[in-house]
Design an enzyme around this catalytic site. Structure first.
Site, mmCIF file in Angstrom:
data_model
loop_
_atom_site.group_PDB
_atom_site.id
_atom_site.type_symbol
_atom_site.label_atom_id
_atom_site.label_comp_id
_atom_site.label_asym_id
_atom_site.label_seq_id
_atom_site.Cartn_x
_atom_site.Cartn_y
_atom_site.Cartn_z
ATOM 1 C CG HIS A 178 -0.362 0.144 2.540
ATOM 2 N ND1 HIS A 178 -0.020 -0.942 3.318
ATOM 3 C CD2 HIS A 178 -0.016 1.239 3.275
ATOM 4 C CE1 HIS A 178 0.480 -0.520 4.473
ATOM 5 N NE2 HIS A 178 0.505 0.812 4.473
ATOM 6 C CG HIS B 62 3.841 4.744 5.038
ATOM 7 N ND1 HIS B 62 2.904 5.473 5.731
ATOM 8 C CD2 HIS B 62 3.294 3.519 4.859
ATOM 9 C CE1 HIS B 62 1.844 4.721 5.974
ATOM 10 N NE2 HIS B 62 2.039 3.531 5.442
ATOM 11 C CD GLU C 289 2.993 0.041 7.218
ATOM 12 O OE1 GLU C 289 2.583 0.904 6.417
ATOM 13 O OE2 GLU C 289 2.279 -0.472 8.088
HETATM 14 CO CO CO Z 1 0.919 1.921 6.131
#
Ligand code: CO
Length: 136
Positions: A8, A79, A129
């Site tokens: 994502h 991110h 992440e």
């Molecule tokens: Co995230």
């Protein structure tokens, strides 16, 4: 740890409802239900965008990491998250490559995902992440 794929993209926004509306109206992204992630002091809305997800992040206070990002940089990409089969192994690999983990060990993220963040200074300015997906 060999397989890696985009999971994502996290976007910091000051107003989750307004952001969700314009992404829905302008881009056709589906609606969703926000959740609060108290640990990160954010309201999070995750919606599918093709094979990956978009994660809209609104700060719940003015002290958390996303609030500080917004104050410093304004709204925008916060991110990039990659799915990995094993976050612990992925953290070890990143450490061995000289990348500093922000999280020393995997911890719970949005949606109950098991996650860990890596420091942007070692990844050319991108906060990364890692999200555990045993099927990754
Ligand atoms: Co995230």
């Amino acid at each position: 740890v060999t397989a890696v794929r985009l999971h994502h993209v996290g976007i910091a926004v000051p107003d989750l409802a307004a952001a969700a509306r314009v992404y829905r109206e302008a881009l056709g992204l589906p609606p969703g239900v926000p959740e609060h992630v108290e640990r990160d002091a954010v309201a999070v809305l995750v919606v599918p965008a093709g094979g990956v997800l978009l994660e809209l992040l609104q700060p719940l206070d003015d002290r958390g990491p996303v609030a500080r990002f917004l104050a410093r940089r304004g709204p925008g990409v916060h991110h990039v998250a990659f799915a990995v089969p094993d976050v612990t192994a992925a953290l070890e690999r990143a450490r061995a490559a000289g990348v500093t983990p922000i999280d020393e060990a995997p911890r719970p993220g949005a949606h109950g995902w098991r996650v860990a963040f890596l420091h942007p200074r070692d990844l050319h300015g991108v906060l990364v992440e890692l999200v555990e997906d045993p099927g990754a």
